[in-house]
Design an enzyme around this catalytic site. Structure first.
Site, short mmCIF file in Angstrom:
data_model
loop_
_atom_site.label_atom_id
_atom_site.label_comp_id
_atom_site.label_asym_id
_atom_site.label_seq_id
_atom_site.Cartn_x
_atom_site.Cartn_y
_atom_site.Cartn_z
CG LEU A 542 70.52 92.68 66.42
CD1 LEU A 542 71.48 93.86 66.31
CD2 LEU A 542 70.61 92.07 67.80
N GLY A 543 66.11 93.31 65.26
CA GLY A 543 64.86 94.02 65.45
C GLY A 543 64.50 94.81 64.21
CD GLN A 544 60.16 94.11 61.71
OE1 GLN A 544 59.26 94.93 61.68
NE2 GLN A 544 60.03 92.88 61.28
N GLY A 546 62.70 101.94 62.48
CA GLY A 546 61.76 102.71 61.70
C GLY A 546 62.03 102.63 60.21
N GLY A 548 63.89 100.12 58.58
CA GLY A 548 64.29 98.84 58.02
C GLY A 548 64.63 97.87 59.13
CE LYS A 564 67.68 101.01 60.85
NZ LYS A 564 67.59 101.86 61.99
CG ASP A 661 61.55 107.92 65.03
OD1 ASP A 661 60.71 108.10 65.94
OD2 ASP A 661 61.62 106.86 64.39
#
Ligand code: NAG
Ligand code: NAG
Ligand code: NAG
Ligand code: NAG
Ligand code: NAG
Ligand code: NAG
Ligand code: NAG
Length: 854
Positions: A542-544, A546, A548, A564, A661
């Protein structure tokens, strides 16, 4: 079905459809020797409806009825939906030969192309006529006999996809006629579709929406006032709802009391039931109600004995006295397997628990007796072993009648501030065990309470209660651990609203702080996850984030989840990690992404989260094509949601959590575009060592970092507030803080917003994708809040509780913002790539950055 209340309040906006006097030229009746050719129409006396041939796809011709004066052509009935004809000069629509139905005929060769069923096959009318009435009904009747009970045939008996006022949805049991709605196949194809809305007259009648032979949704049974599952339904001065159930017929219908309101109920071709009303001002149909509209409307979402509540998370919960049947699926938020009894009924001393605010369970397997009182109903249900629950059958005037359920209880849901009472049968020992919580030390006190609480409300059953109590006594003395058979934590999960008064009062005494909670977070096997993600393939990625990479998958037939896989440099031991994850799992708020499991094996640390349909906020907000999904109302909702989630992290949760974050890519959006903060608590897992042990390393993202944090590594809640402020300005403007430069003045978003604000041109900041519908007051308030949050000095920034207050008040008094923390302008924007990570997954450079303290 409903929406009448809304309808009523919107009355002033509604159509005033002019009523023409019957015009001499318009023809509403044809005789047996007359017909309608493909270029002719029939209009009802007052020109409300019109009948004629039409072709939705320029190939197939149908005979239909539509509103004559509504420009947006809306068909309410189609005669030959499954038998289209070709247009030719010889095709006509007329009364059939026997005078008791209608046909489409090719006059050239006398070929019958389509014919309706004959409802009165034995009648032989002398002079039949077909008339289109002003309510949209096409009737065939004896000329001179206008009585509706004598109609030889009527289109209202064969609905298409639309229920008009005065039309009956349901059964004429004497004729075996079932009138139901069936969708069009597609908006251009009127042939019979997959979706039907039908009354089931068995037991306590209710209406089901079907997809072929699968139940999608049910209305809940008619409780004398409304359908049990449509709490917003209410007869009013504009609309009346009727439900009739007797030996001859079972039907639902509605009537509009104000002549100039046009309303219809329809099943659209993709299976949504909708009530529309014509709004003359905007010359369009306006939807007042639809179903299924939320997850809890999906039939049997939470399985047998489970109940659904959209305001809860997870939405499924077991009725008290029951526990999840398939715990693993349940923990993965798949409640469809439902719940099972903790203690079997013993059929002699069982009791009942009152559930308040319910949609009554599926009711085809019920027995209704309108003459029985609720008290008799309870007795009747108690006597019959297979009876599982009961309720009053008619609540329109207090409580009257009796419904008893047999077999599993399906598709219950709970409404906050609506719904009705339902009594579920439970084993006496369960009720005693729950009741017993009231007075744990003094069982003799418990008896009196118990008789009222657990078993019944009437004195006549005291004997039963006594038996129950003695039984329980016996069981407890035989088995001193009987109370402990109930899983720990189950009591804490008690369904407050479901309990009657006495048990609720016991909550105080049963403090949840006494018992250390077990880890309830399911552990997953690494192999199962690897399998589900195809060994963490890019295809599933799905994506990266912060910390992992994130993958989308289904683990062992469960629902879709987000997995994740943490990068391996968290510097934490396994036990420490587990502890942190347990803490984080207990943070539960509707604006936080739910953690539903984890995996700790070998070197792997994996977190499993609920899946968010619309992915991250940045993927919508900063996308040219998708940003228009976010109108102002949604943006405001997102801002408020994030604020509430952050407030919970900062103040309301058991541990003070600083996110550190917060940014658009860490805000996820669910199916309804509600925001949920993700990656909270990561700072605990990742950051602690890094920040505390090595103040030179800073976790965060450029553009969102508060100056004091980026510069000195000092963080506090106020640095989250800063990031929140940046996020607010981004949501308003649709622009990223990084990489936004205004004209030639190299100002970042903060500088730009500040400049516009000072010049009194704040509204210019608003993203054009928002459109014209917004509240100026709200937009300006949000900008001001955003600017207050990004002020340079820590002490000037508000705390989240004030932010929430400012956002939620109409006219809050707010300080004037001072200049924002500018240090994050372009000057220092150099992509740092000094982070060290293992090779499996490169951590997003933008997110985790290390700066040397300056
Ligand atoms: C239909 O029949 C009636 C008498 O029954 C007659 O008056 C009328 O003219 C006929 N109409 C047509 C179109 O033949
Ligand atoms: C059918 O065709 C005729 C002429 O061929 C035309 O006048 C008529 O409008 C057509 N009917 C429809 C419903 O389009
Ligand atoms: C007529 O009735 C039969 C049997 O009830 C049904 O299968 C058929 O679809 C009906 N036809 C129409 C045009 O309603
Ligand atoms: C429910 O009760 C009301 C008032 O007592 C009565 O008017 C109504 O007919 C009842 N409805 C049914 C379905 O029995
Ligand atoms: C049916 O209604 C639903 C819900 O409003 C909508 O999402 C869907 O697009 C509609 N289907 C059609 C074919 O218009
Ligand atoms: C319980 O009720 C059901 C449904 O009315 C009935 O069929 C059954 O015979 C009853 N059983 C007893 C033991 O009364
Ligand atoms: C079940 O419902 C009760 C009452 O609303 C609630 O307190 C409890 O947290 C719920 N359980 C779960 C697992 O959501």
């Amino acid at each position: 079905m409903s929406g009448a209340a809304a309808l009523h309040s919107c009355f002033t906006f509604l159509a005033i459809i002019t009523f023409f006097a019957a015009s001499a030229t318009s023809l509403d009746t044809i005789a047996a020797n007359e017909s309608i050719a493909s270029d002719q129409t029939l209009a009802s006396a007052n020109d409300v409806f019109q009948l004629g041939f039409f072709t939705p796809d320029n190939a197939n011709y149908y005979v239909g009825i539509w509103y004559k004066n509504i420009p947006d052509r809306t068909y309410v009935w189609v005669a030959n939906r499954d038998g289209p004809v070709a247009n030719s000069s010889t095709v006509v629509f007329k009364i059939g030969d026997k005078g008791n139905n209608v046909v489409i005929l090719d006059q050239a060769n006398k070929n019958i192309l389509w014919s309706s069923n004959q409802t009165r096959a034995n009648s032989s009318p002398v002079n039949p006529v077909a008339q289109l009435l002003d309510n949209g009904n096409l009737v065939v009747r004896e000329a001179g006999d206008e009585s509706s009970s004598d109609y030889l045939w009527q289109s209202f008996d064969f609905p298409t996809d639309t229920l008009l006022p005065e039309m009956k949805l349901g059964w004429d049991l004497t004729q075996g006629l079932d009138r139901f709605l069936n969708s069009w196949k597609t908006p251009q194809d009127p042939s019979s579709g997959d979706f039907s809305f039908k009354i089931d007259y068995h037991g306590y009648p209710e209406v089901f929406l079907w997809d072929k032979s699968t139940k999608l949704y049910r209305s809940g049974p008619w409780n004398g006032i409304r359908f049990s599952g449509v709490p917003e339904m209410q007869s009013s001065s504009t609309m009346d709802f009727t439900f009739v159930s007797d030996q001859q017929q079972v039907y639902y219908s509605f009537e509009v009391n104000t002549p100039n309101i046009i309303s219809r109920l329809t099943v659209n071709s993709t299976g949504t039931l909708q009530r529309y009303t014509w709004v003359e001002d905007s010359k369009s149909w306006s939807m007042f109600w639809e179903a299924p509209k939320d997850q809890c409307d999906h039939f049997s979402e939470c399985g047998p004995y489970g109940f659904c509540d959209t305001n809860a998370s997870p939405i499924c919960n077991c009725t008290r006295g029951f526990s999840p049947k398939n715990l693993q699926a349940w923990n993965l938020r798949d409640g469809s397997a439902g719940c099972v009894r903790r203690t079997e009924l013993d059929c002699s001393s069982d009791g009942f628990l009152l559930l308040k605010g319910m949609k009554l369970p599926e009711s085809s397997n019920t027995v209704v007796d309108m003459a029985m009182s609720l008290d008799d109903c309870r007795k009747g249900c108690a006597k019959n072993c297979s009876c599982t629950g009961y309720s009053s059958a008619n609540i329109s005037n207090g409580e009257a009648g009796c419904v008893m359920w047999f077999g599993e209880l399906l598709d219950m849901r709970h409404y906050v501030g609506a719904g009705q009472d339902f009594y579920v049968k439970l084993s006496a020992s369960d009720i005693v065990a729950f009741g017993g919580l009231v007075t744990q030390n003094s069982s003799s006190n418990g008896l009196g309470t118990l008789a009222i609480v657990g078993i019944a409300a009437g004195g006549s059953v005291l004997l039963l209660a006594l038996t129950a109590f003695l039984m329980w006594k016996r069981k407890t003395s035989l088995n001193p651990h009987i109370r402990n058979t109930e899983p720990q934590g189950a009591r804490e999960r008690s369904q407050d609203f479901l309990l009657n008064e006495v048990v609720i009062s016991s909550k105080r005494e049963y403090s949840r702080e006494n018992k250390p909670e077990e880890l309830e977070l399911p552990l997953f096997a690494f192999n199962a996850i690897a399998l589900a993600t195809k060994n963490f393939s890019d295809e599933n990625k799905l994506g990266q984030g912060g910390f992992g990479c994130v993958y989308e998958c289904r683990i062992e037939e469960g629902p879709v989840v987000a997995v994740k896989r943490l990068s391996k440099n968290s510097g934490q031991g396994m036990e420490e990690f587990k502890n942190e994850v347990q803490l984080i799992a207990r943070l539960q708020h509707r604006n936080l992404v739910r953690l539903i499991g984890c995996c700790v094996e070998m070197d792997e640390k994996i977190l499993i989260y609920e899946y968010m349909e619309h992915k991250s906020l940045d993927s919508v907000l900063f996308s040219k094509t998708k940003s228009s999904m976010l109108n102002w109302e949604r943006r405001f909702n997102i801002i408020c949601g994030i604020a509430r989630g952050l407030l919970y992290l900062h103040q309301d949760s058991r541990f003070r959590i600083i996110h550190r974050d917060l940014k658009a890519s860490n805000i996820l959006l669910d199916g309804e575009l509600n925001p949920k903060i993700s990656d909270f608590g990561m700072a605990r897992i990742f950051g602690r060592d890094q920040v505390e042990a090595n103040t030179k390393r800073v976790v965060g993202t450029y553009g969102y970092m508060a100056p004091e944090y980026a510069m000195d590594g000092q963080f506090s809640e106020k640095s989250d507030v800063f990031s929140f402020g940046v996020l607010v300005l981004e949501i308003i403007s649709g622009k990223k803080n990084r990489g936004f430069y205004y004209a030639n003045n190299e100002l970042n978003l903060l500088g730009h917003s500040w400049k516009l604000w000072k010049e009194g041109k704040g509204l210019e900041l608003l993203d054009t994708a928002v459109g014209d519908a917004y509240s100026m007051n709200e937009v300006l308030r949000c900008i001001q809040v955003g600017l207050l949050c990004v002020q340079e000095h820590v002490d000037d920034r508000p705390v989240m509780s004030s932010v929430v207050l400012m956002l939620s008040s109409e006219n809050p008094t707010m300080p004037h913002p001072k200049n924002p923390g500018f240090c994050l302008g372009r000057a220092i924007e150099t992509d740092s790539s000094s982070s060290k990570h293992d090779g499996t997954c490169t951590v997003n450079q933008v997110t985790v950055t290390m700066l040397d303290a300056r």
